[in-house]
Structure formats: structure tokens, C-alpha cells
Design a protein around this motif. Sequence first.
Motif, short mmCIF file in Angstrom:
data_model
loop_
_atom_site.label_atom_id
_atom_site.label_comp_id
_atom_site.label_asym_id
_atom_site.label_seq_id
_atom_site.Cartn_x
_atom_site.Cartn_y
_atom_site.Cartn_z
N SER A 274 -10.15 86.09 95.22
CA SER A 274 -9.41 87.21 94.42
C SER A 274 -10.00 87.57 93.03
O SER A 274 -10.30 88.72 92.76
CB SER A 274 -8.05 87.16 94.45
N ILE A 275 -10.28 86.33 92.44
CA ILE A 275 -10.76 86.30 91.02
C ILE A 275 -12.25 86.93 91.17
O ILE A 275 -12.67 88.01 90.36
CB ILE A 275 -10.91 84.89 90.38
N SER B 46 -12.05 90.84 91.71
CA SER B 46 -11.37 91.77 90.59
C SER B 46 -12.68 91.60 89.41
O SER B 46 -12.77 92.50 88.87
CB SER B 46 -10.19 90.85 90.14
N LEU C 48 -7.53 82.31 96.28
CA LEU C 48 -7.54 83.05 94.92
C LEU C 48 -8.69 82.98 93.86
O LEU C 48 -9.21 83.96 93.24
CB LEU C 48 -6.38 81.83 94.18
N LEU D 271 -3.19 81.49 86.70
CA LEU D 271 -2.02 81.09 86.47
C LEU D 271 -1.53 80.77 87.65
O LEU D 271 -0.81 79.77 87.93
CB LEU D 271 -1.10 82.14 85.94
N ILE D 272 -1.62 81.51 88.77
CA ILE D 272 -1.07 81.16 90.22
C ILE D 272 -1.80 79.79 90.74
O ILE D 272 -1.01 78.86 91.02
CB ILE D 272 -1.50 82.07 91.22
N SER E 80 -8.75 89.48 85.84
CA SER E 80 -7.30 89.33 85.70
C SER E 80 -6.85 87.76 85.58
O SER E 80 -7.81 87.00 86.08
CB SER E 80 -6.58 89.94 86.95
N ALA E 81 -5.88 87.49 85.04
CA ALA E 81 -5.57 86.02 84.71
C ALA E 81 -4.46 85.48 85.70
O ALA E 81 -4.13 84.53 85.57
CB ALA E 81 -5.24 85.71 83.13
N HIS E 82 -3.89 86.68 86.28
CA HIS E 82 -2.84 86.26 87.26
C HIS E 82 -3.24 85.12 88.22
O HIS E 82 -2.40 84.43 88.50
CB HIS E 82 -2.55 87.66 87.95
N GLU E 83 -4.56 85.22 88.98
CA GLU E 83 -4.97 84.33 89.82
C GLU E 83 -5.10 83.00 89.31
O GLU E 83 -4.75 81.92 89.98
CB GLU E 83 -6.15 84.68 90.43
#
Length: 132
Positions: A57-58, A61, A54, A73-74, A68-71
Motif C-alpha cells: 500500500s505504501i 501510494s 501494508l 502508523l498501522i 501517506s503515513a497511515h500505513e
Amino acid sequence: MTLQDIGAIATALCLLIGAGFTLVGAIGLVKFNDSMTRLHAPTKVGTVGVGALLLASILYSLTYKYGSAHEILIMAFLFVTAPISANFIAKVNIHRRSCETPPEPPQDDTWGTLNVPEADKAVSNPVGSTQS
């Protein structure tokens, strides 16, 4: 060396670290014999491996497009739920007695063991109920 080159190297490094930790966790899950020892591989090593993936991925991006803040949060969800689920799985194995019983605590007979004080037995089993 540009900022994108540094981001690409950092992303690749995090991918390699994450894949290595995840591979070790998967091998540990397959190789260990007991369910309690099997529990450590995916919860400890696997969590770090997925966290590194993750993080890759951060970094990707942020390097090549908007962040993105999705990673995040995951990752927060993973780091909160993995220890709790491991604790519940361990407690089920202890209560089913499908593993070696943990050692007795040195000073207390009831804390963290399967022994229940007599006063608590009266509260947990009201009159007229059957004990299972």
C-alpha cells in the motif's frame, strides 16, 4: 521501463508475498491442534503478511499519488501489539493449565514458573483475604 512500472511490479510482488504469508498463517491457525501451537501462526506469519500488504500500500501510494503515513502508523501499532497480545494469551493458557506446562528453568525455581516464594505469598494474600 518507467518509475511507475517499477512501482507497479514492486507493489504486485509485495501483495503476493503478503497474501502468501497471510494464507500460511490462516492455514496454521486452522490445522494446529493445541492453543499454544495455534498461537504462533497468526502472530508470527500473519504479522509479516500484513506488514507486506501494508508495504504494498505504501509503494502504491508513493508510485501513483502522494505518500501517506497511515500505513506506517498501522504497521508500528501492529508490530508493537501483536507480540504483547500473544504473550498475554500464552500466559492465560499456562495459568488455566489448558496446555502442557513449560519445562522447569535450570537454575531458578520461581522465575517464569507458577511457583511463588513464601515471602511473596504473605504479601499477595493479606490477613483476612481468601485465597482463590
